[in-house]
Design an enzyme around this catalytic site. Structure first.
Site, PDB file in Angstrom:
ATOM      1  N   SER B 160       0.845  -1.185   0.000  1.00  0.00           N
ATOM      2  CA  SER B 160       0.000   0.000   0.000  1.00  0.00           C
ATOM      3  C   SER B 160       0.892   1.251   0.000  1.00  0.00           C
ATOM      4  CB  SER B 160      -0.946  -0.061   1.204  1.00  0.00           C
ATOM      5  OG  SER B 160      -2.039   0.790   1.034  1.00  0.00           O
ATOM      6  N   ASP B 415      -8.352  -5.832  -5.983  1.00  0.00           N
ATOM      7  CA  ASP B 415      -8.068  -4.776  -5.004  1.00  0.00           C
ATOM      8  C   ASP B 415      -8.403  -3.428  -5.640  1.00  0.00           C
ATOM      9  OD1 ASP B 415      -6.995  -2.966  -3.225  1.00  0.00           O
ATOM     10  OD2 ASP B 415      -4.905  -3.480  -3.665  1.00  0.00           O
ATOM     11  N   HIS B 440      -5.889  -6.760  -1.418  1.00  0.00           N
ATOM     12  CA  HIS B 440      -4.830  -5.780  -1.148  1.00  0.00           C
ATOM     13  C   HIS B 440      -3.567  -6.458  -0.602  1.00  0.00           C
ATOM     14  CE1 HIS B 440      -3.831  -1.595  -1.069  1.00  0.00           C
ATOM     15  NE2 HIS B 440      -3.823  -1.431   0.237  1.00  0.00           N
TER      16      HIS B 440
END
Lengths: 476, 476
Positions: B160, B415, B440
């Site tokens: 991320s 995601d 994710h």
């Protein structure tokens, strides 16, 4: 040593060709940039100056019309625009835009106006990282992508500290700069990477081979001679009479501090501007000024004779045009219009470049490098402690990873700064250009009939590399 | 939308596996780093926390024993150390040191202690550039060159925002990082690069294919239904009875602002953590939680029925373990121990990630993206204006120059953040790993018997790339 380092780096490109007929033309503009690119503690901006010439950028070829961008260093950007003739010579061939961007805190790009140098509170924003971020913002603003196409290719140029910035622009902002010509860029002149004595050893070698075998021994001996004269009132009187100082020397430290520092500066400056043609930087000098200098120190002299000859030799630098009425040893760049205040601060923060002398491998009074002493002096002067590893952490310095590409490191081998330059690499995408007969970034200067073949060849190589980068850029 | 973006980025890696038997071990240490790496306006430092495990780094092979370095993102670094099982699984094979470095202003790495979040005067030092410089200083300090040899090779990891940082570390500090595994890193999620609606469109598609055709229409319809109930006291009373909110809704905006934002957050979170096994992040959820969610919205309902079903579906996220006595809609990550204060500020300064919905291609109430509105809200809240182009100027974003090498961008295609990720490139030295069934950064998590083949393959690819980078590093 602080002053000396600063002058050494600044002198050549910051020169103004007084009385020269060369005058390149450009538009002068400004752009608002944040005083601090890396935090959000405030929102103030200032006007960063840049110079642009768009007259050669004709044609419609995609990704043609490159932008030749000079990464301004420690001086007025107009000085660099007027003293980087190479860029002006290649711009028409490449149908290029010329762009010279001023370094913050120099010239007219003062973030806090007249208060810019007041204290670390203001002066602290004078760093290479902030300057690079200024450049990035200018490039991104002036050179936006056009719809689905990429922006025009940008080639960065710079000499000396400007060369370091040009290389670092390519390393740190590869999306904005397609390649960089980094001339005489001592990106390895940092603690633990390059031995502190290299600069003075190369400098000494320039004097050793310049003209005769007596030059270096005479200079080496002169320190003792001068010191001998400094210890008595009579001796000081003799020095004052012989050298015609603008302000009479009155105590021993006037000799061993002020005069010594001045002499070291002059020797360094002369080596850097030891061009094969007359030039006019901090002062007018003849072609091969080191040779001229050494020509006046050609044999064994008595102590008194040595002082006379030294005074005569110094006039090559200090009074070649015969206009000076006295010798001002408070500055070796008097009258150049350059402010040294910025570089002194940079040298006390992140641009700590260790220098030392041993008097054996060089011609100077022994002076060891001591980071702590240096740091203490910086703290006393500016209230800041140097971060001597900062440039290495941030830019690498001693290690050019294989991912670093499209940089030419050019170095004249008779330039003392070449000791901290990149002279070899295992990275096939970084090109090394050595100029055996070259002084400080001579390759960026306008071509001259007296240029040695190695300088001419270097410029041909530069163009070849630039064209390769542009071809690559078009292909992607 | 601000809150939502923040939660979306933070939720997965910042999770604490409550009750899990997995517990990785490390030493906790700190290092003094400058609060401001890029100016000299002050000299203050603070203690940056890092976690290190050296037990696997055996052997004497030159350039062996790599350092696997996690680039901490917006949360407590211990959370990332405990939730990046992939690093722990490969460390013994690679005889690697594990190093997790905390991001400034998160966890225990607070530059101004309890006053860190007081105002932009302090909070302004929370930027990605400063965080990367922290990481660089830690790496340079812990991993110095040994005499004539280079430092040990460092492989950066991150998921991320941490993945963005890992990639940027390789781009900006190639001399310190040999390669980077950037998982689910939306480095293209910026103004003008990625359309603002992509996130919600992908998110919607996850619900569309999860289980049945009724799920998305039901969610889409629910906004109107909820709004209808919000306009009368009787309607609000019904909602309060059906949903058992911890605090009763008393006015229309409690529905259209607070509840709507909560629902959007939950839908985003569920999609990101839509793993094929039960997991426990912000809340415990079953395997494939989106499928479970949609399983409770499987056909046409009356308005009253729809509300009942929605309440039931929400319990998948909000009360799967049956411990909640009421529904807290003020936060979708209640009890996770995560502070959102930092990311909210980052999203209002340089991490501006445009988001919008049109209600047609996505299942959300239409909400256009308006930078000015967004900026005004940020200024009101923090006294700063976003620099929405800053990340693009600084890091490139839409253009991976050929000099950018040794980065893997991995993305799970279910995601929502994959829309802003790097899914293709013409740069042969940047590797793309697509995980069709992946949520994710699932590839950074510990392997699980229920992992789809594409996740297992991604991890094999990661190891293969890391080994290639290490072999390259040894050769140079």
């Amino acid at each position: 040593m602080i002053a000396r380092d600063r002058v050494a780096l600044i002198c050549v490109l910051s020169a103004i060709v007084v009385g020269s007929t060369v005058a390149y033309e450009y538009q002068t503009k400004t752009i608002d940039v944040p005083i601090d690119h890396f935090t959000y503690t405030g929102e103030a901006t200032f006007k960063l100056r840049y110079l642009i010439n768009d007259t050669y950028a004709t044609g419609t070829e995609p990704y043609g019309r490159p932008i030749l961008f000079y990464a301004g260093n420690e001086g007025d950007i107009e000085v660099f625009a007027q003293n980087t003739g190479f860029m002006w010579e290649v711009a028409p061939k490449l149908k290029a835009t010329l762009l010279f961007v001023e370094h913050r805190f120099y010239g007219h790009s003062l973030p806090f106006g007249n208060a810019s140098y007041d204290s670390p509170k203001n002066l602290g924003y004078l760093t290479s990282e902030q300057a690079l971020a200024d450049f990035a913002l200018v490039l991104r603003t002036l050179n936006p992508p056009n719809g689905t196409t990429r922006a025009r290719p940008v080639i960065a140029f710079g000499g000396s500290y400007g060369g370091m910035l040009a290389a670092w622009m390519r390393i740190k902002y590869p999306h904005l700069v397609a390649g960089a010509i980094a001339a005489s860029a001592p990106i390895r002149q940092f603690e633990g990477v390059t031995p502190c004595g290299i600069f003075n050893q190369i400098l000494t070698s320039v004097y050793a081979v310049a003209y005769n075998d007596a030059c270096v021994p005479n200079i080496r001996r002169s320190w003792t001679t001068l010191q001998n004269y400094s210890t008595s009132a009579e001796g000081l009187k003799t020095l004052n009479e012989k050298f015609h100082f603008c302000t009479n020397l009155t105590k021993a430290t006037d000799v061993t501090d002020t005069l010594f520092e001045y002499l070291k500066d002059v020797y360094g400056n002369l080596a850097m501007i030891n061009y094969p043609y007359a030039s006019n930087f901090l002062a007018p000098v003849p072609a091969y000024p080191v040779r001229e200098f050494c020509g006046r120190l050609e044999k064994n002299y008595t102590e008194a004779e040595l002082l006379d000859r030294l005074q005569s030799a110094l006039s090559i630098y200090a009074n070649y045009d015969g206009k000076a009425t006295c010798l001002n040893i408070n500055s070796s760049y008097d009258g150049s219009g350059i402010s040294d205040r910025g570089w002194d601060f940079q040298a006390c923060t992140e641009m700590v470049m260790p220098m030392c002398a041993d008097g054996v491998r060089d011609m100077f009074p022994p002076e060891p490098w001591n980071l702590q002493t240096y740091a203490d002096r910086c703290f006393k002067r500016y209230g800041v402690h140097p971060r001597s590893q900062s440039a290495l952490v941030n830019y690498g310095g001693d290690f050019l990873d294989a991912s670093i590409t499209n940089i030419v490191f050019s170095n004249g081998l008779i330039d003392p700064w070449s000791g901290g330059g990149v002279l070899r690499t295992t990275n096939a995408n970084v090109k090394i250009v050595l100029i055996p007969e070259g002084a400080h970034h001579i390759d960026l200067r306008a071509s001259n009939a007296n240029d040695p073949a190695s300088v001419t060849w270097a410029r041909v190589e530069h163009v070849r590399n630039i064209q390769r980068w542009l071809a690559e850029y078009r292909k992607i």
